[in-house]
Each structure stands twice: as C-alpha cells, then as structure tokens.
Write a protein that holds these residues in place. Structure first.
Motif, PDB file in Angstrom:
ATOM      1  N   LEU A  90       0.814  -1.213   0.000  1.00 46.52           N
ATOM      2  CA  LEU A  90       0.000   0.000   0.000  1.00 46.52           C
ATOM      3  C   LEU A  90       0.853   1.271   0.000  1.00 46.52           C
ATOM      4  O   LEU A  90       0.384   2.328  -0.416  1.00 46.52           O
ATOM      5  CB  LEU A  90      -0.946   0.000   1.197  1.00 46.52           C
ATOM      6  N   ARG A  91       2.089   1.161   0.418  1.00 46.15           N
ATOM      7  CA  ARG A  91       2.971   2.330   0.464  1.00 46.15           C
ATOM      8  C   ARG A  91       3.941   2.395  -0.714  1.00 46.15           C
ATOM      9  O   ARG A  91       4.801   3.272  -0.757  1.00 46.15           O
ATOM     10  CB  ARG A  91       3.738   2.338   1.775  1.00 46.15           C
ATOM     11  N   LEU A  92       3.827   1.463  -1.656  1.00 42.72           N
ATOM     12  CA  LEU A  92       4.735   1.496  -2.810  1.00 42.72           C
ATOM     13  C   LEU A  92       4.547   2.734  -3.671  1.00 42.72           C
ATOM     14  O   LEU A  92       5.459   3.119  -4.395  1.00 42.72           O
ATOM     15  CB  LEU A  92       4.561   0.243  -3.666  1.00 42.72           C
ATOM     16  N   ASP A  93       3.376   3.388  -3.586  1.00 39.05           N
ATOM     17  CA  ASP A  93       3.190   4.596  -4.381  1.00 39.05           C
ATOM     18  C   ASP A  93       4.109   5.728  -3.914  1.00 39.05           C
ATOM     19  O   ASP A  93       4.313   6.708  -4.616  1.00 39.05           O
ATOM     20  CB  ASP A  93       1.734   5.042  -4.407  1.00 39.05           C
ATOM     21  N   VAL A 108      11.815   7.467 -12.344  1.00 37.20           N
ATOM     22  CA  VAL A 108      10.907   6.466 -11.771  1.00 37.20           C
ATOM     23  C   VAL A 108       9.478   6.856 -12.132  1.00 37.20           C
ATOM     24  O   VAL A 108       9.057   7.991 -11.889  1.00 37.20           O
ATOM     25  CB  VAL A 108      11.069   6.399 -10.234  1.00 37.20           C
ATOM     26  N   PRO A 109       8.712   5.922 -12.716  1.00 34.19           N
ATOM     27  CA  PRO A 109       7.332   6.262 -13.084  1.00 34.19           C
ATOM     28  C   PRO A 109       6.446   6.426 -11.856  1.00 34.19           C
ATOM     29  O   PRO A 109       6.719   5.871 -10.794  1.00 34.19           O
ATOM     30  CB  PRO A 109       6.887   5.052 -13.919  1.00 34.19           C
ATOM     31  N   ARG A 110       5.404   7.197 -12.024  1.00 33.24           N
ATOM     32  CA  ARG A 110       4.422   7.373 -10.953  1.00 33.24           C
ATOM     33  C   ARG A 110       3.672   6.062 -10.761  1.00 33.24           C
ATOM     34  O   ARG A 110       3.319   5.379 -11.718  1.00 33.24           O
ATOM     35  CB  ARG A 110       3.456   8.494 -11.331  1.00 33.24           C
ATOM     36  N   LEU A 111       3.436   5.692  -9.505  1.00 37.44           N
ATOM     37  CA  LEU A 111       2.738   4.452  -9.176  1.00 37.44           C
ATOM     38  C   LEU A 111       1.463   4.776  -8.408  1.00 37.44           C
ATOM     39  O   LEU A 111       1.453   5.682  -7.580  1.00 37.44           O
ATOM     40  CB  LEU A 111       3.613   3.554  -8.296  1.00 37.44           C
TER      41      LEU A 111
END
Length: 188
Positions: A90-93, A108-111
């Motif tokens: 849940l915190r990978l974004d 790094v792409p937005r997640l």
C-alpha cells in the motif's frame, strides 16, 4: 545517473552469472560504442546478457529486481515501508518520491496502488513503452514477499501489476532490526 545504473546492472550480472559473463560483455561492440541514450543504457547490458543466456529481457529485469531485495541497505530501506507485506504494498506509491530524494534524475514512473473489492492489490504504472520498471518492480515485489514470508500470486499486463495475497504468514519472514530491536515479520 547512467553510470550508476550501468554499475548496478554489472554487479547484478557478476553476482548472479559470474565474472566471465561480465568480461565477455565488456568486449561487445555495443559496450564499446558509449551509447548515450538514457532509455537504452538502462537495459542494454541486461539485454546483451539475456541474448547470451537465452533469457528474455523481461525475465532478466525481474531477476534484477529480486536481486536488489537481497542487498541489505536496499532491503532495509524497503522494509521501512511497512510492518507487513500488505502495508508494504500500500505504500509502494511513495517509492518514486523516495527514490528521487536519493537520485533526483532517476526517471521512476508514478505508481498508484489500489485495493480491489476482493482484497487484491493492483499497482498501476504510468505507461511508457520503453520502460523496464514494470518487470523490475515485479521482481522487487516477489523478493519482498519472500522477505515478509507472504505467499502471493503476481500477474502483469500492459500498465498494471496485480498482487493476490493468499497468505501473509505463509513462511517465517526474515528478521528485521530497527534500532537494535529485532522484529519478526508479521508480529506487532
């Protein structure tokens, strides 16, 4: 930044496949050309190694993501993201922001991480046809699932990674120490 990425790829290849492969790749015309396109440099070493090993680039990237989770400083940084595997997901974004604190030029792409009605975690990645991030993240998630002791099924499509957690405490997780206090995964 390209030098740092190239060095990480070289260390992955050396520790996984041996010095002979790295030396063999150093003598290829592509390596000697000094390519300057950032999108190509990120994966050129892995692509050449994959050709030599008869492995697709996607598999090489996934393996590199898993390898990164076994490097203790990286593992520790990732473990600060959550007390259990679901919390970690849940915190990978937050990962792109954290990565850019350390390496501001790393693209790094937005997640976006979402939980479906069945409890399945879905990570949506900004689409970029040249991006290797999706496969690298799959390997990273797989490695962290092992670290937390979670059993999950990971599937990918064009712009998302789906993580179906079957058992968060399937196996004993690796010890994680925070300020001298050892904490077993899955305990509070």
């Amino acid at each position: 930044m390209n030098r740092l990425v190239s060095r990480a790829i070289e260390e992955f290849l050396r520790s996984t496949y041996g010095e002979e492969l790295v030396q063999e790749l150093d003598g290829t015309p592509e390596a000697e050309a000094g390519v300057t396109d950032p999108a190509r440099i990120d994966v050129s070493g892995l692509s050449r190694a994959g050709c030599r090993l008869s492995k697709p680039l996607s598999e090489m990237l996934e393996d590199m993501g898993g390898w990164m989770t076994r490097i203790e400083p990286i593992r520790r940084l990732l473990r600060f993201s959550g007390r259990d595997f679901k919390d970690f997901l849940l915190r990978l974004d937050e990962l792109p922001g954290r990565a850019n604190l350390v390496l501001p030029t790393l693209p790094v792409p937005r997640l976006q991480v979402r939980t479906s009605e069945r409890g399945v975690q879905v990570m949506i990645i900004d689409p970029d046809p040249k991006s290797a991030w999706q496969f690298l993240l799959v390997g990273l998630i797989r490695g962290m699932a092992d670290d937390y002791g979670a059993l999950c099924l990971i599937a990918i499509d064009e712009v998302s990674i789906r993580i179906d957690i079957w058992d968060e405490q399937f196996a004993e997780g690796r010890l994680f120490s925070l300020e001298g206090a050892s904490v077993m995964l899955g305990t509070t």
